[in-house]
Write an enzyme that holds these catalytic residues in place. Structure first.
Site, PDB file in Angstrom:
ATOM      1  CD  GLU A  70      -2.569   1.280   2.644  1.00 33.00           C
ATOM      2  OE1 GLU A  70      -3.493   2.099   2.741  1.00 33.00           O
ATOM      3  OE2 GLU A  70      -2.201   0.538   3.573  1.00 33.00           O
ATOM      4  CB  CYS A 109      -2.906   5.831   1.845  1.00 32.17           C
ATOM      5  SG  CYS A 109      -4.206   4.985   2.766  1.00 32.17           S
TER       6      CYS A 109
END
Length: 312
Positions: free
Chosen positions: A259, A298
């Site tokens: 990620e 994120c």
């Protein structure tokens, strides 16, 4: 006389321990006050991974989906009752109450959500998936997919901005699947992850070996990974690509989930003019994305694309 500095502790091989040697210091983001050092010197990484696969893995694999789910739910309830102490410590990372809410209660929410998945599975350690598949004429040779836990350990390398949520969102998945975890939080905020793990261990809700904590950068963590292990990484794309290319990961074909950097955008349509609900939502979300965690997450937007007229 030399000053004795505090060190974040590791929970490995069934006990809390401090590493040797000089470590990386962490400071209060508001006051600049020294908090603790993180060091991994002297830790037996191969033994830690083996301990997870055996001591933790053997017990988790014997548990049914219902037992695992109820275990995770009990842990979520246990931690929620103690959330305020985590808020107090979280402020030292530079987080506001809203920032901390996402990290702390968002993390506990992940536990609750994954625990509820037990309703989709039987009260047994494995899951029979789908219907039998006929592989021969007349049904003399048939096959069935059966989902069983891997016999490895889940290694989670996490980012600095979500020291609690980052750990729990990943561990909830591997515990439900019957796998133990070794968590490596980012050194700068590892002290907050350590505080949560201390409560988790104190709860006695998890089988021994189901969770181990390494507070620091263990550069040799991949040297003895095996094909039954899994690895997750949250951080920069450049670091993730470097880690993913480790010879042992390639040799053992270890699953590696990354990620990394995102390029999210928020786009305002031409018909979403000032005064419409869509315009108000766009403005409110833009403000939130810029301010929550200072945009250091994120899912934060990197670009706002709007028609020329509203800019005037």
């Amino acid at each position: 006389m030399a000053t004795i500095m505090n060190k974040t502790q590791h929970y490995v091989l069934g006990k809390w321990t401090s590493a040797t040697g000089e470590g990386k210091p962490s400071y209060d983001a508001v006051t600049g006050e020294f908090i603790a050092e993180t060091s991994v010197e002297g830790l037996d990484i191969p033994a830690i991974l083996h301990y997870g696969r055996t001591t933790g893995g053997q017990q988790l694999r014997k548990m049914t989906f219902q037992e695992r789910g109820n275990m995770i739910k009990s842990l979520a309830m246990y931690l929620t009752k103690r959330k305020e102490q985590f808020y107090e410590l979280s402020y030292r990372t530079g987080a506001t109450r809203v920032d901390s809410w996402i990290d702390i209660e968002g993390g506990f929410g992940n536990l609750f959500a994954n625990a509820s998945l037990r309703k989709l599975f039987p009260n047994q350690p494995y899951h029979v998936e789908g219907d039998p598949i006929d592989l021969s004429k007349g049904g003399r040779f048939m096959a069935h997919h059966i989902l069983v836990p891997k016999k490895g350990v889940a290694i989670h390398i996490n980012a600095f901005n979500f020291p609690i949520w980052g750990m729990l969102e990943k561990c909830a998945v591997n515990w439900m699947a019957g796998m133990p975890a070794v968590v490596l939080p980012a050194p700068t905020t590892a002290y907050l992850t350590e505080a949560v793990v201390k409560e988790i261990i104190a709860s006695n809700l998890l089988p021994e070996g189901a969770l181990q904590l390494i507070c620091g950068t263990a550069k040799n963590i991949f040297d003895t990974v095996e094909s039954q292990d899994v690895i997750t990484f949250t951080g920069s794309a450049s670091t993730g690509r470097l880690l993913k290319s480790h010879p042992r990961i390639i040799q053992e074909a270890v699953p590696f989930t990354m990620e990394a950097d995102s390029l999210n955008a928020s786009i305002l349509g031409a018909d979403a003019v000032p005064g419409t609900p869509e315009f108000d939502l766009f403005i409110n979300q833009a403000r939130s994305e810029i301010t929550v965690k200072c945009g250091q997450k994120c899912t934060a937007i990197r670009r706002m694309i709007v028609p020329e007229n509203p800019l005037g």
